[in-house]
Design an enzyme around this catalytic site. Structure first.
Site, PDB file in Angstrom:
ATOM      1  N   LYS A 162       0.840  -1.190   0.000  1.00 22.68           N
ATOM      2  CA  LYS A 162       0.000   0.000   0.000  1.00 22.68           C
ATOM      3  C   LYS A 162       0.877   1.243   0.000  1.00 22.68           C
ATOM      4  CE  LYS A 162      -4.208  -1.575   0.024  1.00 22.68           C
ATOM      5  NZ  LYS A 162      -5.065  -1.343  -1.145  1.00 22.68           N
ATOM      6  N   ASP A 191      -0.161  -0.262  -4.622  1.00 25.82           N
ATOM      7  CA  ASP A 191      -1.550   0.201  -4.746  1.00 25.82           C
ATOM      8  C   ASP A 191      -1.684   1.520  -3.986  1.00 25.82           C
ATOM      9  OD1 ASP A 191      -4.239   0.608  -4.887  1.00 25.82           O
ATOM     10  OD2 ASP A 191      -4.826  -1.231  -3.842  1.00 25.82           O
ATOM     11  N   GLU A 217      -1.233   0.175  -9.010  1.00 27.91           N
ATOM     12  CA  GLU A 217      -2.712   0.183  -8.982  1.00 27.91           C
ATOM     13  C   GLU A 217      -3.242   1.515  -8.480  1.00 27.91           C
ATOM     14  OE1 GLU A 217      -4.410  -3.510  -7.584  1.00 27.91           O
ATOM     15  OE2 GLU A 217      -5.822  -2.451  -6.301  1.00 27.91           O
ATOM     16  N   ASP A 242      -8.712  -0.383 -10.200  1.00 27.37           N
ATOM     17  CA  ASP A 242      -9.444  -1.100  -9.150  1.00 27.37           C
ATOM     18  C   ASP A 242     -10.745  -0.347  -8.882  1.00 27.37           C
ATOM     19  OD1 ASP A 242     -10.429  -2.235  -6.843  1.00 27.37           O
ATOM     20  OD2 ASP A 242      -8.739  -1.759  -5.563  1.00 27.37           O
ATOM     21  N   LYS A 266     -12.840  -8.095  -8.491  1.00 26.84           N
ATOM     22  CA  LYS A 266     -13.174  -8.387  -7.091  1.00 26.84           C
ATOM     23  C   LYS A 266     -14.569  -8.980  -7.045  1.00 26.84           C
ATOM     24  CE  LYS A 266     -10.230  -4.888  -4.960  1.00 26.84           C
ATOM     25  NZ  LYS A 266     -10.141  -3.679  -4.108  1.00 26.84           N
ATOM     26  N   GLN A 294     -11.207  -7.217  -1.298  1.00 26.69           N
ATOM     27  CA  GLN A 294     -12.034  -6.125  -0.783  1.00 26.69           C
ATOM     28  C   GLN A 294     -11.944  -6.083   0.739  1.00 26.69           C
ATOM     29  OE1 GLN A 294     -13.502  -3.934  -3.249  1.00 26.69           O
ATOM     30  NE2 GLN A 294     -13.116  -2.906  -1.303  1.00 26.69           N
TER      31      GLN A 294
END
Ligand code: MUC
Ligand code: MG
Length: 367
Positions: A162, A191, A217, A242, A266, A294
């Site tokens: 992240k 991401d 992402e 996403d 997802k 998710q």
């Protein structure tokens, strides 16, 4: 296989360690267990995770949508008429996780009734998926420790890091520390959950150019329409959509506008029926996909694995299937296990999930 009743049961299970990222954080899995009952006695189950920072849904809105809007219109339809079920739910806009949980619970009824695993009904390509672990915001040192634990205990060698903090140098430091500690064997991708502007994103990507990252992402918001095209044209890495690609229409817009070139699927937001549409659209356009997370519990994770294992394109990358490990408990009678970096689907009728009644009684919030 006619639907006789649909339940939406709120439950809450605390995380041992919260997951933090640029658009929010999750400390408690306060989800909805959706149960679709059929007249012939089968019960299909799936979970909906409210993610207000991504879809605007809450636990209350999901419960209300399922019980007050969808259930009255779906009772009496056969689970086999999935396209009718889909059309009925799509008269209401939005509410992706509420719709998806109903869809996947319907597939569970079909599998149980036909005595076949849903993953076989969907495609039956593989019996397992490789697992990718998401590393939430923390110091470089603790993110390295977490990644090493996931590698040593579960055999996981793919990590989604992240990023999206400001200034971006802390995230660059994290990626550098991970690469230094884990070596060249592991796959690392990032991401941003919309945390950076397009220009910050490009500067951050350039600062990490030597780290052999594989994907970037959702670095900036979907409404940065021209900025995203500008970024993707210059990015040294493929750009994954996403949050910006939650329906087949949005996927088409992202890809054809040049804003992204890989799609995260997802099941929590497109169930099985729409995930299939997204997957086939991507295959038709020659676009890679990744099975996303998710921040699912074990039920949602099994749903992702059931769909991901069913097709060649979804097994070609590791799926994000491990963050339930951070929860203090879960609802399944037979908990999921990750070993050798993989999660196997189960050769049983339906989705392969069985809710433990004692655990549900402990965590449900409506009794
Ligand atoms: C992810 O891939 O972004 C966090 C926010 C969200 O919408 O999903 C999670 C994981
Ligand atoms: Mg994401």
């Amino acid at each position: 296989m006619k639907i006789s009743k649909i339940e939406a049961i709120p439950f809450a299970i605390p995380y041992k360690k919260p997951l933090r990222f640029a658009s929010g954080e999750v400390r408690v899995a306060a989800h909805i267990l959706v149960r679709v009952h059929s007249e012939d006695g089968f019960v299909g189950e799936a979970e909906a995770p409210p993610r207000p920072f991504t879809y605007g849904e809450t636990q209350d809105s999901i419960k209300s949508m399922v019980e007050k809007v969808f259930a009255p219109e779906l009772v009496g339809l056969s689970c086999l008429n999935r396209e009718q079920i889909h059309a009925v739910m799509n008269r209401t806009v939005g509410n992706p996780t509420a719709k998806s949980a109903v869809d996947m619970a319907v597939w569970d009824v079909i599998g149980k009734s036909l005595q076949l695993p849903v993953t076989t009904l969907l495609g039956g390509y593989a019996d397992r998926m490789r697992v990718s672990h998401m590393l939430g915001f923390a110091s470089p040192q603790s993110m390295v420790v977490e990644a090493e634990r996931m590698r040593d205990v579960y055999g996981i060698t793919t990590f989604k890091v992240k990023v999206g903090r400001k200034p971006f140098m802390l995230d660059v430091e994290v990626c550098r520390a991970l690469r230094a500690a884990l070596g060249s064997e592991v796959e690392l991708y990032i991401d941003g959950n919309r945390g950076w502007t397009p220009s910050e994103s490009l500067r951050a990507l350039n600062a990490m150019n030597d780290l052999d990252l594989t994907l970037a992402e959702e670095l900036c918001p979907a409404d940065d329409v021209l900025g995203r095209k500008w970024l993707t044209a210059r990015s040294p890495l493929p750009v994954v959509a996403d949050e910006s690609a939650t329906t087949p229409g949005e996927v088409t817009r992202e890809l054809l506008s040049g804003a992204s070139n890989v799609i995260s699927i997802k099941t929590a937001r497109t169930g099985f029926t729409s995930s299939r549409r997204v997957l086939h659209l991507c295959e038709g356009l020659g676009t890679e996909v990744v099975m996303g997370n998710q921040i699912d519990g074990q039920i949602g994770t099994m749903c992702s694995a059931v769909f991901g294992s069913a097709y060649k394109a979804t097994t070609s990358r590791a799926g994000e299937l491990s963050n339930f490990l951070d929860m203090s408990d879960d609802l399944l009678a037979d908990p999921l296990e990750i070993s050798d970096g993989t999660l196997a689907v189960r050769n049983v009728a339906g989705l392969g999930i069985e809710v433990d009644p004692a655990k549900l009684a402990k965590y449900r919030q409506d009794s």
